[in-house]
Each structure stands twice: as structure tokens, then as C-alpha cells.
Design an enzyme around this catalytic site. Structure first.
Site, short mmCIF file in Angstrom:
data_model
loop_
_atom_site.label_atom_id
_atom_site.label_comp_id
_atom_site.label_asym_id
_atom_site.label_seq_id
_atom_site.Cartn_x
_atom_site.Cartn_y
_atom_site.Cartn_z
N ALA A 239 7.82 16.13 -2.13
CA ALA A 239 8.92 15.72 -2.99
C ALA A 239 10.22 16.36 -2.50
O ALA A 239 10.20 17.36 -1.77
CB ALA A 239 8.67 16.16 -4.44
N TYR B 66 16.48 14.90 -10.68
CA TYR B 66 15.19 15.41 -10.21
C TYR B 66 14.13 15.24 -11.31
O TYR B 66 13.02 14.75 -11.06
CB TYR B 66 15.31 16.88 -9.80
CG TYR B 66 13.98 17.56 -9.57
CD1 TYR B 66 13.22 17.28 -8.44
CD2 TYR B 66 13.47 18.48 -10.49
CE1 TYR B 66 11.98 17.88 -8.24
CE2 TYR B 66 12.24 19.10 -10.29
CZ TYR B 66 11.50 18.80 -9.17
OH TYR B 66 10.28 19.40 -8.97
N ARG C 10 25.08 26.57 -13.55
CA ARG C 10 25.08 25.31 -12.80
C ARG C 10 24.67 24.15 -13.70
O ARG C 10 23.93 24.32 -14.66
CB ARG C 10 24.11 25.40 -11.62
CG ARG C 10 24.54 26.46 -10.62
CD ARG C 10 23.54 26.60 -9.52
NE ARG C 10 22.25 27.05 -10.03
CZ ARG C 10 21.23 27.40 -9.25
NH1 ARG C 10 21.36 27.34 -7.95
NH2 ARG C 10 20.10 27.80 -9.77
N1 LIG Z 1 8.18 25.28 -7.16
C1 LIG Z 1 8.15 25.03 -8.46
O1 LIG Z 1 8.46 25.90 -9.27
C2 LIG Z 1 7.66 23.69 -8.97
C3 LIG Z 1 7.61 23.50 -10.35
C4 LIG Z 1 7.18 22.29 -10.84
C5 LIG Z 1 6.78 21.28 -9.99
N2 LIG Z 1 6.85 21.46 -8.63
C6 LIG Z 1 6.41 20.36 -7.77
O2 LIG Z 1 5.46 20.86 -6.84
C7 LIG Z 1 5.58 20.17 -5.60
C8 LIG Z 1 5.73 21.18 -4.47
O3 LIG Z 1 6.89 21.99 -4.70
P1 LIG Z 1 7.23 23.25 -3.79
O4 LIG Z 1 8.06 24.15 -4.61
O5 LIG Z 1 6.00 23.75 -3.16
O6 LIG Z 1 8.20 22.57 -2.74
P2 LIG Z 1 8.21 22.56 -1.13
O7 LIG Z 1 9.53 21.98 -0.74
O8 LIG Z 1 7.83 23.88 -0.59
O9 LIG Z 1 7.04 21.52 -0.81
C9 LIG Z 1 7.24 20.14 -0.63
C10 LIG Z 1 6.59 19.73 0.67
O10 LIG Z 1 6.69 18.31 0.81
C11 LIG Z 1 7.17 18.01 2.12
N3 LIG Z 1 7.91 16.75 2.02
C12 LIG Z 1 9.05 16.52 1.33
N4 LIG Z 1 9.41 15.24 1.44
C13 LIG Z 1 8.47 14.65 2.21
C14 LIG Z 1 8.29 13.32 2.69
N5 LIG Z 1 9.18 12.35 2.39
N6 LIG Z 1 7.22 13.03 3.47
C15 LIG Z 1 6.31 14.01 3.78
N7 LIG Z 1 6.43 15.27 3.36
C16 LIG Z 1 7.50 15.59 2.58
C17 LIG Z 1 8.05 19.19 2.53
O11 LIG Z 1 8.20 19.34 3.92
C18 LIG Z 1 7.27 20.35 1.90
O12 LIG Z 1 6.31 20.85 2.80
C19 LIG Z 1 6.77 19.23 -5.73
O13 LIG Z 1 6.26 17.93 -6.01
C20 LIG Z 1 7.54 19.77 -6.93
O14 LIG Z 1 8.22 18.75 -7.61
C21 LIG Z 1 7.29 22.66 -8.10
#
Ligand SMILES: NC(=O)c1ccc[n+]([C@@H]2O[C@H](COP(=O)([O-])OP(=O)(O)OC[C@H]3O[C@@H](n4cnc5c(N)ncnc54)[C@H](O)[C@@H]3O)[C@@H](O)[C@H]2O)c1
Length: 310
Positions: free
Chosen positions: A74, A140, A264
Site C-alpha cells: 500500500a 489514505y 498536521r
Molecule cells: N504501520 C502501521 O502502523 C499500520 C497501521 C495500520 C495498517 N497498516 C497497513 O499495513 C500495511 C503495511 O504497512 P507498513 O507500515 O508495513 O508499510 P511499508 O511501507 O513498510 O510496507 C508496504 C510494502 O508494500 C510495498 N509496496 C507498496 N506499493 C506497492 C506496489 N504498488 N506494488 C508492490 N509492492 C508495493 C512497499 O515496497 C513495502 O514493502 C499497509 O497496507 C498499511 O496500510 C500499517
């Protein structure tokens, strides 16, 4: 069992990949490395370096034939979603649709989707239960909510099983300071470099932090439980940003001297999610208090400072 982790080189999903490997699943990862890193993955994992928006996505499904798919890829930066909503929607909404189409075309049994507290918007009351209305206040939040609806409809139309997990603010190793919940790693990288920490707003706004290992254990439970259900995955504890920084200062032995900047847009003031449903239906509970999780994370980065992402 063949398990595909999309976005598996990212913060949360690379921790999940480690656990799935330990459990003995046959694993593949898809990631375009836009925010993730290949070095976060064991060399034994089959890796497809591709964008879920590309036609090559289908080839990966055709070749690997997954039974379970975790969808973590994402655009995760709230501020980017506000400045560039089309880019955000393309990655999060169209990207998920492409994944769903491949899931139904290639006979995937179950999709587990990484959703977020941002789908609720400003809480009418706390803690947020899964029944709270969905009124996101950032693009988002909206671009993470719309795929939930597509997933539910794909399930109805094509019988694809799913579990939707809505995470509160995650923290842990391999977190970048840019994505959702990145406040912990942003603070930590500054504290460890002896730099000033910036707080947006007065620091009295609060979040419900959850350690990445607790998120991972909820995902493992969702492989066999929670079919066609939506769950909050959180500690259900509210911590202000000032309290968070104070705890991190104590654990790192640094002084508490933040610089306060204007708040923000798109940021919610207070958040806490109810995790009763996940506890009862997934047989899951968070094992890490904030102090315990922070201590483990900080000790790790004291030993592996070069790995701290900024
Ligand atoms: N970090 C948080 O606190 C949190 C909270 C709630 C939900 N989330 C959800 O968890 C998931 C992971 O979040 P994260 O914090 O680990 O983020 P992150 O950015 O570390 O992980 C996302 C991964 O997806 C890959 N990616 C992005 N766009 C892509 C595409 N078009 N094609 C292929 N790969 C792609 C990125 O390279 C990355 O490795 C997300 O869906 C996010 O919405 C995260």
C-alpha cells in the site's frame, strides 16, 4: 501450503514473513521495493520484484499458485494521500482490485487484508469497536476502506474467503519513520543520533500502539480462523505522544526536550481500538506492553544501529 505475502519486504509484512518461514509455510513475496527492502527478507524466500499495478502480477499468481494471500502492499503515507490522492487511490484501491482479480482467477482460498484504524475517522466514542461508523478524514483512510468493501463483494460473488485486520499504530524493527505509525521510529532514530525530537501539535494527542510481533501473531491466527470477519488488532491502551517520548527517553537515557510544531492535517486527536472481538474469535491477545515492546526494539537498535531507517 503456498502462502503469498504481497508487500512482504515492508515493515510489518517482513516480520510476518519471518514468522511464516519459522512455521514452515512455502512462501513467496511480491514487492516493488518502493518503501520495502530486499535485505529485510531471507534469501530463501521466493521473491517477485513487481508492482501490483503491472500485468506481471498475474504471472506470479500463475506460477506460484498461492492458497493463502496476505495483502500488505500500500501507499502508507497519510500526507502523500493528501497531496496526491490519485497516486494513493491507484496503489491502494486499484492495486487491491488487481490482487482480488488474481485471487479469484487463480483459486486462492483466503485473502488476509492489512487495514487500519484510519478507516473510522474521528472517533464518536472510544474505544472504537468494529461497528463504529466509517468516516475517514484522510484520503489514505478512504483508500484503505474502499478495498474492504471490494473484498466483501468479491467474497459474496466468487466465494473468496477473507479476514480483514484493522491495525492501530504499529511499531517495531524495520519500521520507517514515513508510514502510518512511524512516530516511534522517527523518535528513536533522532534520540539515538542525539538530535532534537519534533512533535506535531502539543503532544497531548494519543494513540493505541501495538508491537509488530503482536500483529504477526494475529495474522497467523487468521490463516485458519476469522473467516469473512473484520477485526481490530490493537493493545486497546491510549498513550499520549508526550508519554511515548518520555518512555523512550527513559529507555534510551536521553533527555526529554521536544520541539513542538503545528499539528498536521489528517491527524486524529485521540484513538483507542477495542480488541474484544479478536480476543474472543481469533483466540489472540497482545503479549507486549508498550514498555516491553519499546525495550525490545530499542535494545535491537542499540546493537544494530545501521539498520535504523530514517
Ligand atoms: N504501520 C502501521 O502502523 C499500520 C497501521 C495500520 C495498517 N497498516 C497497513 O499495513 C500495511 C503495511 O504497512 P507498513 O507500515 O508495513 O508499510 P511499508 O511501507 O513498510 O510496507 C508496504 C510494502 O508494500 C510495498 N509496496 C507498496 N506499493 C506497492 C506496489 N504498488 N506494488 C508492490 N509492492 C508495493 C512497499 O515496497 C513495502 O514493502 C499497509 O497496507 C498499511 O496500510 C500499517
Amino acid at each position: 501450503m503456498n502462502v503469498l505475502v504481497i508487500g512482504g519486504a515492508g515493515f510489518i509484512a517482513s516480520n510476518l514473513v519471518d514468522a511464516l518461514l519459522q512455521e514452515g509455510y512455502n512462501l513467496a513475496v511480491i514487492d516493488n521495493l518502493s518503501t520495502g527492502a530486499r535485505r529485510s527478507l531471507s534469501s530463501s524466500v521466493k521473491f517477485y520484484n513487481l508492482n501490483i499495478l503491472d500485468n506481471t502480477l498475474e504471472r506470479a499468481f500463475q506460477e506460484f499458485r498461492p492458497q493463502i494471500v496476505f495483502h500488505y502492499a500500500a501507499q502508507v503515507d497519510v500526507q502523500t494521500s493528501i497531496t496526491n490522492p490519485s497516486l494513493d487511490a491507484e496503489a491502494n484501491i486499484i492495486g487491491t482490485l488487481r490482487v482480488l482479480q488474481c485471487c479469484t482467477d487463480y483459486g486462492v482460498r483466503k485473502l488476509i487484508y492489512a487495514s487500519t484504524a484510519a478507516v473510522y475517522g474521528t472517533p464518536k466514542n472510544l474505544p472504537l469497536t468494529e461497528e463504529h461508523p466509517n468516516n475517514p478524514i484522510s484520503f489514505y483512510g478512504l483508500s484503505k476502506l474502499v478495498p474492504e468493501k471490494y473484498i466483501e463483494l468479491f467474497s459474496e460473488q466468487y466465494g473468496l474467503e477473507y479476514t480483514i485486520l484493522r491495525f492501530s499504530n504499529a511499531y517495531g524493527i524495520r519500521q520507517s519513520s514515513k508510514g502510518e505509525g512511524g512516530v516511534v521510529s522517527a523518535f528513536l532514530s533522532r534520540l539515538l543520533r542525539g538530535e532534537n525530537v519534533v512533535i506535531y501539535g502539543d503532544g497531548n494527542h494519543s494513540r493505541d500502539f501495538i508491537y509488530v510481533k503482536d500483529i504477526v501473531s494475529a495474522n497467523l491466527q487468521a490463516i485458519t480462523l476469522g473467516t469473512n470477519r473484520v477485526y481490530n488488532i490493537s493493545c486497546s491502551r491510549q498513550t499520549s505522544i508526550n508519554q511515548l517520548l518520555e518512555t523512550m527517553c527513559e529507555l534510551t537515557g536521553r533527555p526529554f526536550q521536544p520541539t513542538y510544531c503545528p499539528a498536521r492535517t489528517g491527524d486524529i486527536v485521540h484513538s483507542r481500538m477495542d480488541n474484544y472481538k479478536a480476543r474472543h474469535e481469533l483466540g489472540w491477545e497482545p503479549k507486549y506492553s508498550l514498555e516491553h515492546g519499546l525495550e525490545e526494539m530499542i535494545n535491537y537498535y542499540f546493537k544494530n544501529r545501521s539498520e535504523l531507517q530514517i
